[in-house]
Design a protein around this motif. Structure first.
Motif, PDB file in Angstrom:
ATOM      1  N   UNK A 205      -6.064  -4.552  53.462  1.00 17.24           N
ATOM      2  CA  UNK A 205      -5.101  -5.161  52.533  1.00 17.24           C
ATOM      3  C   UNK A 205      -5.834  -5.805  51.358  1.00 17.24           C
ATOM      4  N   UNK A 206      -6.881  -6.547  51.660  1.00 15.25           N
ATOM      5  CA  UNK A 206      -7.650  -7.230  50.622  1.00 15.25           C
ATOM      6  C   UNK A 206      -8.287  -6.236  49.667  1.00 15.25           C
ATOM      7  N   UNK A 207      -8.818  -5.137  50.216  1.00 19.74           N
ATOM      8  CA  UNK A 207      -9.473  -4.127  49.385  1.00 19.74           C
ATOM      9  C   UNK A 207      -8.470  -3.429  48.473  1.00 19.74           C
ATOM     10  N   UNK A 208      -7.289  -3.126  48.997  1.00 24.43           N
ATOM     11  CA  UNK A 208      -6.258  -2.480  48.177  1.00 24.43           C
ATOM     12  C   UNK A 208      -5.796  -3.428  47.076  1.00 24.43           C
ATOM     13  N   UNK A 209      -5.579  -4.689  47.419  1.00 26.08           N
ATOM     14  CA  UNK A 209      -5.160  -5.674  46.426  1.00 26.08           C
ATOM     15  C   UNK A 209      -6.192  -5.798  45.307  1.00 26.08           C
ATOM     16  N   UNK A 210      -7.463  -5.716  45.663  1.00 28.17           N
ATOM     17  CA  UNK A 210      -8.538  -5.882  44.688  1.00 28.17           C
ATOM     18  C   UNK A 210      -8.619  -4.731  43.686  1.00 28.17           C
ATOM     19  N   UNK A 211      -7.976  -3.607  43.991  1.00 24.82           N
ATOM     20  CA  UNK A 211      -7.982  -2.483  43.057  1.00 24.82           C
ATOM     21  C   UNK A 211      -7.192  -2.798  41.792  1.00 24.82           C
ATOM     22  N   UNK A 212      -6.249  -3.718  41.892  1.00 25.34           N
ATOM     23  CA  UNK A 212      -5.425  -4.094  40.739  1.00 25.34           C
ATOM     24  C   UNK A 212      -5.945  -5.378  40.104  1.00 25.34           C
ATOM     25  N   UNK A 213      -5.923  -5.465  38.781  1.00 29.13           N
ATOM     26  CA  UNK A 213      -6.290  -6.720  38.128  1.00 29.13           C
ATOM     27  C   UNK A 213      -5.385  -7.881  38.532  1.00 29.13           C
ATOM     28  N   UNK A 214      -4.198  -7.575  39.046  1.00 32.53           N
ATOM     29  CA  UNK A 214      -3.294  -8.626  39.510  1.00 32.53           C
ATOM     30  C   UNK A 214      -3.675  -9.118  40.906  1.00 32.53           C
ATOM     31  N   UNK A 215      -4.584  -8.412  41.550  1.00 26.93           N
ATOM     32  CA  UNK A 215      -5.087  -8.776  42.875  1.00 26.93           C
ATOM     33  C   UNK A 215      -3.968  -8.944  43.897  1.00 26.93           C
ATOM     34  N   UNK A 216      -3.087  -7.977  43.931  1.00 28.49           N
ATOM     35  CA  UNK A 216      -2.062  -7.944  44.964  1.00 28.49           C
ATOM     36  C   UNK A 216      -1.656  -6.502  45.235  1.00 28.49           C
ATOM     37  N   UNK A 217      -0.993  -6.310  46.350  1.00 36.36           N
ATOM     38  CA  UNK A 217      -0.488  -4.986  46.720  1.00 36.36           C
ATOM     39  C   UNK A 217       0.923  -4.822  46.173  1.00 36.36           C
ATOM     40  N   UNK A 218       1.213  -3.645  45.656  1.00 32.12           N
ATOM     41  CA  UNK A 218       2.534  -3.399  45.071  1.00 32.12           C
ATOM     42  C   UNK A 218       3.631  -3.454  46.118  1.00 32.12           C
ATOM     43  N   UNK A 219       4.811  -3.884  45.678  1.00 32.20           N
ATOM     44  CA  UNK A 219       6.016  -3.828  46.496  1.00 32.20           C
ATOM     45  C   UNK A 219       6.926  -2.733  45.929  1.00 32.20           C
ATOM     46  N   UNK A 220       7.875  -2.316  46.727  1.00 30.03           N
ATOM     47  CA  UNK A 220       8.757  -1.250  46.295  1.00 30.03           C
ATOM     48  C   UNK A 220       9.511  -1.565  45.025  1.00 30.03           C
ATOM     49  N   UNK A 221       9.897  -2.825  44.842  1.00 36.06           N
ATOM     50  CA  UNK A 221      10.675  -3.155  43.647  1.00 36.06           C
ATOM     51  C   UNK A 221       9.845  -3.114  42.373  1.00 36.06           C
ATOM     52  N   UNK A 222       8.516  -3.180  42.503  1.00 37.98           N
ATOM     53  CA  UNK A 222       7.664  -3.009  41.319  1.00 37.98           C
ATOM     54  C   UNK A 222       7.870  -1.616  40.722  1.00 37.98           C
ATOM     55  N   UNK A 223       8.049  -0.644  41.574  1.00 36.69           N
ATOM     56  CA  UNK A 223       8.284   0.728  41.138  1.00 36.69           C
ATOM     57  C   UNK A 223       9.750   0.924  40.740  1.00 36.69           C
ATOM     58  N   UNK A 224      10.646   0.378  41.542  1.00 39.75           N
ATOM     59  CA  UNK A 224      12.080   0.552  41.294  1.00 39.75           C
ATOM     60  C   UNK A 224      12.495   0.008  39.934  1.00 39.75           C
ATOM     61  N   UNK A 225      11.900  -1.093  39.506  1.00 42.40           N
ATOM     62  CA  UNK A 225      12.267  -1.672  38.219  1.00 42.40           C
ATOM     63  C   UNK A 225      11.874  -0.762  37.055  1.00 42.40           C
ATOM     64  N   UNK A 226      10.767  -0.037  37.207  1.00 45.28           N
ATOM     65  CA  UNK A 226      10.352   0.920  36.174  1.00 45.28           C
ATOM     66  C   UNK A 226      11.328   2.085  36.137  1.00 45.28           C
ATOM     67  N   UNK A 227      11.721   2.561  37.314  1.00 50.54           N
ATOM     68  CA  UNK A 227      12.694   3.651  37.391  1.00 50.54           C
ATOM     69  C   UNK A 227      14.014   3.230  36.747  1.00 50.54           C
ATOM     70  N   UNK A 228      14.415   1.985  36.987  1.00 51.44           N
ATOM     71  CA  UNK A 228      15.671   1.495  36.422  1.00 51.44           C
ATOM     72  C   UNK A 228      15.642   1.520  34.891  1.00 51.44           C
ATOM     73  N   UNK A 229      14.515   1.157  34.311  1.00 48.98           N
ATOM     74  CA  UNK A 229      14.388   1.251  32.851  1.00 48.98           C
ATOM     75  C   UNK A 229      14.540   2.695  32.383  1.00 48.98           C
TER      76      UNK A 229
END
Length: 251
Positions: A205-229
């Motif tokens: 989990x920590x390693x995956x989170x570190x791949x992003x500059x936001x240092x967290x793992x994505x949630x489904x709504x992070x993707x869903x909000x882009x689709x909604x746009x």
């Protein structure tokens, strides 16, 4: 709220994971959502119930993908409950994990392509006569097709490369009808599909989170909000695009 009022949307693989988040978000924006699923009746029922409980409109339709006649069966089920379409989200997919090229069999290769590439191609083909002018097609791709090569996911990544080409080509073909076609490309997302290897290991989990500059793992709504746009009228001048939804993991 209300940006999609009066619209009808179809989300393939809409009963779980990212698909469920997309279905629920589009419903919150006012769309009547067709929640497609392959086999899990309970998950589909839960998703529809959740949408209706929040004041939205939805219905479930069952069709196994990756088998002969899958697109025809899906649209036959859709036509029983709706008379037109405004938004198509090709989300359903499977992962053949842990199979570098030496371990990929013709059978597993054919299966992942049947579900991830062939099914959305023919679902879209048969859906176009139902898709109203000014409609939206959103395809779920992956960051693995752009600079995040992963040997053990080679066949899966190749299917999404096909989705990227489908996106570009259809955007050009459907533009005269005012229909936009775009791809959204997530990285690792915290879903049930990834739970076994992601949630149970703190170091992973920590390693995956570190791949992003936001240092967290994505949630489904992070993707869903882009689709909604992309499903909304606000995206009317955006088409043929591959939207990086990896949270900056490809930087």
């Amino acid at each position: 709220m209300g940006a999609l009022k009066g619209k009808t949307a179809l989300v393939t693989g809409g009963s779980r994971g990212i698909g469920r988040e997309i279905a629920e978000r589009l419903a919150r924006d006012g769309a009547r959502v067709a929640v497609h699923y392959g086999s899990n009746d309970e998950a589909a029922k839960e998703t529809v119930t959740a949408i209706e409980g929040a004041g939205g409109q939805a219905f479930a339709l069952r069709a196994e993908l990756g088998v002969p006649g899958d697109a025809q069966a899906l649209w036959a089920a859709f036509d029983e409950q709706a008379d037109g379409l405004d938004i198509l989200v090709n989300n359903a997919g499977i992962v053949e994990a842990g199979k570098p090229i030496a371990a990929v069999t013709p059978e597993s290769f054919d299966h992942v392509f049947a579900v991830n590439a062939k099914a959305p191609f023919f679902i879209t083909q048969l859906g176009l006569p139902r898709l109203r002018d000014g409609g939206r097609v959103v395809n779920i791709s992956t960051g693995l097709t752009r600079g995040a090569a992963t040997p053990e996911l080679i066949s899966y990544s190749m299917t999404k490369g096909a989705i990227d080409v489908l996106t570009l080509t259809l955007a050009k073909e459907l533009g005269p009808r005012g229909i936009t076609v775009n791809a959204v490309a997530p990285g690792v997302v915290d879903t049930d599909m990834n739970a076994a290897w992601l949630r149970g290991d703190a170091e992973t989990w920590k390693a995956v989170a570190a791949e992003s500059p936001f240092n967290r793992v994505a949630k489904g709504d992070d993707v869903a909000d882009i689709v909604a746009f992309l499903a909304s009228s606000d995206s009317r001048w955006v088409t043929g695009q591959w939207i990086d939804a990896t949270g900056g993991a490809l930087l």
